[in-house]
Design a protein around this motif. Structure first.
Motif, PDB file in Angstrom:
ATOM      1  N   LYS A  33      -1.275  11.272   2.758  1.00 58.82           N
ATOM      2  CA  LYS A  33      -2.316  10.534   2.035  1.00 58.82           C
ATOM      3  C   LYS A  33      -2.077  10.492   0.529  1.00 58.82           C
ATOM      4  N   ASN A  34      -1.171  11.335   0.029  1.00 59.87           N
ATOM      5  CA  ASN A  34      -0.894  11.357  -1.401  1.00 59.87           C
ATOM      6  C   ASN A  34       0.544  11.823  -1.628  1.00 59.87           C
ATOM      7  N   GLY A  70       0.815  -1.200   0.000  1.00 59.29           N
ATOM      8  CA  GLY A  70       0.000   0.000   0.000  1.00 59.29           C
ATOM      9  C   GLY A  70       0.849   1.251   0.000  1.00 59.29           C
ATOM     10  N   ASN A  71       0.201   2.400  -0.214  1.00 63.13           N
ATOM     11  CA  ASN A  71       0.911   3.670  -0.276  1.00 63.13           C
ATOM     12  C   ASN A  71       1.672   3.983   1.009  1.00 63.13           C
ATOM     13  N   GLU A  72       1.103   3.587   2.152  1.00 68.17           N
ATOM     14  CA  GLU A  72       1.775   3.894   3.415  1.00 68.17           C
ATOM     15  C   GLU A  72       3.118   3.193   3.505  1.00 68.17           C
ATOM     16  N   LYS A 111       9.094  -5.190   2.562  1.00 68.19           N
ATOM     17  CA  LYS A 111       8.585  -6.460   3.081  1.00 68.19           C
ATOM     18  C   LYS A 111       8.602  -6.470   4.605  1.00 68.19           C
ATOM     19  N   SER A 112       9.692  -5.982   5.189  1.00 67.57           N
ATOM     20  CA  SER A 112       9.818  -5.991   6.650  1.00 67.57           C
ATOM     21  C   SER A 112       8.961  -4.912   7.295  1.00 67.57           C
ATOM     22  N   ILE A 113       8.806  -3.773   6.620  1.00 63.35           N
ATOM     23  CA  ILE A 113       7.905  -2.734   7.128  1.00 63.35           C
ATOM     24  C   ILE A 113       6.480  -3.272   7.184  1.00 63.35           C
ATOM     25  N   GLN A 114       6.061  -3.936   6.104  1.00 65.69           N
ATOM     26  CA  GLN A 114       4.724  -4.511   6.078  1.00 65.69           C
ATOM     27  C   GLN A 114       4.561  -5.556   7.178  1.00 65.69           C
TER      28      GLN A 114
END
Length: 604
Positions: free
Chosen positions: A85-86, A40-42, A256-259
């Motif tokens: 948000k953008n 996702g964007n975050e 990957k690790s952030i998620q």
């Protein structure tokens, strides 16, 4: 049904026809394309922040960057970036965070030449740049800004640079970064800050202080968890010396690790994510230690197991109901072999080291008084309540029921190991060894002190050099090939009397680091037969780092290659005479590697 079959046939014909219209190359590309995970964007925004964080922290020498608390900045920065948000809000947040501490940075949605730098040197200016290095005997990197004598050039290690050299220009997702790594400085104050940047720095510091005054500093806080990933990832990205030897998509490990950190909720989950990330580096020194109360020790069940013939087999036991050769099936109701394999996945290093460490960690605990074990012996299941009452003095112990440190095990054949602080080779011992028919040296584990060096000095008539110990000189980011190394090898001088009998060395995966330095000398100079299994494949001095929330991690900060320049990392020292344990041998309480060593000496 007949009409349905016609429809299916028609769809199939259309599908085949469509494939025929696609060029063959395109079909192959489509079929063979690796599907990258979607984030996702975050997560993508946090990845951008993380990459810029590393560049500014380690390579931008402004006074502001040198004085900021980077742990606090990372935690607050994560929180601030998550609000974007953008793309426009992300760029605004990045500038709010980084411009106050790096006034000459350029962050833009379009590629531009950094407008904040002037090549004209102010009066009485000198140049300033970061120098990161580690002492060969230290656990830590030392980072300091060094200054030139004039504004013309500056020396970093053995290279000369001018103002404007080495500027970092990167496109990270849709953000263009331009960041100088060399600044002008007048009266030990870096040039570049303005009234506006100083005002924004004060605002940033106030925001950080306000956020930290009322935040959860534990790993229950997602911001703290993600900050741990960002700090660790950047440390490896810029200072880990073995990326050439371990070709992995390390950049891909960041999102990957952030998620993964967003998916866990507590300290245990944080620990798992960090270990999974680090496991990709295949570094046997890597270890993450949780929030450990130093007054609470780590205890182990006083047995050892080893992965033998696809089973977890007891090699040593001080629990009276358990014997060598028993197969461990259950640990507190869980499948022991499955738990062992899960631990292997979270362990960094070679396969042999993963097995070694997983077998140790499986039986260790910090807070449990005892465990219920189920072992199998001769087809019978035995249930045992085993206490956690053994406190290891090293991360490896209780592998074999060893002989005494120094003993004559058969007429004219001596056995020695170097695992006791009390085992010092005195003149009397050396005299006996010099006349011995054969000597068996046990390096299955981690020797202590200088006794191994003393022993090796009596095996040779010439100076013995270690493998090449190379200290990274990280001038350029992203483990650049342009970075150099300083050689820090050492030597052993020959001593008399010289040992004349046949020497056999025992080793296996429990031999790591200093053990491999010793075994590397043995291998290169052919000082004796090597019996057993490959060593761990990890050598080089360890670096430690502390993370927000109380976690500490270790990793290899020194590169070691073999005497001939070939790879040691993730390879190790191979035996000249391979010997593996067997369940039969362990059941009979036989040390099959030691038996082979005795056989070789007798044949000689």
């Amino acid at each position: 049904m007949r009409n349905f079959n016609k429809v299916i046939l028609f769809v199939f014909i259309i599908f085949v026809a469509a494939l025929l219209l696609i060029p063959e190359k395109k079909v192959q590309e489509t079929i063979g394309k690796k599907h990258e995970p979607e984030y996702g964007n975050e997560v993508k925004n946090l990845e951008v922040f993380a990459r810029i964080y590393g560049y500014v922290r380690y390579f931008h020498p402004s006074d502001e960057a040198a004085n900021i608390d980077w742990d606090e900045f990372a935690i607050y920065g994560v929180n601030r970036i998550k609000q974007a948000k953008n793309e426009e809000e992300l760029l605004r947040a990045l500038n709010e965070l980084f411009t106050p501490i790096a006034p000459t940075i350029s962050l833009s949605s379009q590629k531009v030449v950094n407008p904040n730098n002037s090549d004209k040197a102010p009066k009485n200016a000198v140049l300033v740049i970061w120098q990161h290095q580690r002492d060969f005997q230290s656990f830590d990197y030392s980072s300091e800004r060094i200054y030139s004598e004039n504004s013309n050039s500056i020396m970093l290690f053995d290279q000369s640079f001018k103002y404007g050299d080495n500027t970092i220009n990167k496109k990270i997702e849709k953000i263009h970064l331009s960041l100088p790594t060399i600044l002008f400085s007048v009266s030990e104050q870096t040039i570049g800050s303005t009234k506006e940047s100083k005002k924004n720095l004060k605002k940033l510091e106030d925001n950080i202080h306000q956020y930290l005054s009322d935040y959860d500093s534990s790993y229950d806080n997602e911001d703290v968890r993600i900050a741990n990933v960002i700090i660790s990832w950047n440390t490896f990205q810029h200072f880990y010396p073995y990326f050439k030897e371990i070709p992995i998509d390390w950049v891909g490990q960041l999102p990957k690790s952030i998620q993964a950190m967003k998916n866990v909720k507590n300290e245990e989950g944080t620990y798992d994510v960090m270990r999974n990330m680090a496991a990709q580096l295949k570094d046997g020194h890597i270890g993450y230690i949780q929030n450990i109360n130093p007054s609470v020790a780590l205890f182990k069940i006083p047995i050892s197991v080893k992965h033998v013939e696809r089973k977890l087999v007891v090699t040593f036991s001080e629990v009276k109901e358990i014997q060598p050769g028993d197969v461990l099936l259950k640990l507190d109701g869980k499948d022991a072999l499955k738990e062992f394999k899960n631990l292997m996945k979270q362990t960094s290093g070679t396969i042999q080291w993963k097995e070694q460490q997983a077998a140790f960690n499986l039986l260790a605990s910090q807070d449990q008084p005892e465990a219920k074990l189920i072992v199998e012996r001769d087809g019978q299941l035995i249930t045992v309540d085993a206490p956690y009452n053994y406190q290891p003095t090293k991360f490896i112990d209780y592998v074999y029921d060893r002989k005494k440190d120094f003993s004559e095990i058969e007429p004219g054949i001596y056995y020695i190991n170097f695992f006791s602080d009390d085992n010092q080779l005195d003149d009397n011992m050396i005299s006996k060894l010099s006349e011995a028919k054969g000597i068996i040296v046990d390096i299955r584990g981690y020797p202590r002190g200088d006794t191994p060096k003393v022993f090796l000095s009596h095996l040779t008539d010439r100076k013995l050099d270690t493998a090449r110990f190379l200290k990274l000189q990280p001038i350029f980011p992203d483990h650049s090939d342009k970075n150099g190394y300083e050689n820090g090898s050492w030597s052993i001088e020959p001593k008399q009397p010289k040992i004349k009998g046949k020497v056999v060395f025992l080793t296996d995966a429990s031999a790591i680091s200093y053990s491999e330095t010793i075994m590397g000398i043995v291998e290169h100079y052919k000082l004796g037969e090597i019996v057993g299994e490959p060593t761990a494949g990890t050598n080089g001095n360890v670096v430690q780092m502390f993370l927000p929330g109380g976690m500490k991690f270790y990793w290899t900060g020194l590169k070691v290659v073999k005497h001939d320049g070939s790879q040691h990392h993730n390879v190790g020292i191979s035996p000249t005479v391979p010997v593996k344990n067997t369940i039969k041998g362990l059941t009979e309480k036989r040390d099959e590697q030691l038996e082979m060593a005795i056989k070789l000496i007798k044949e000689n």
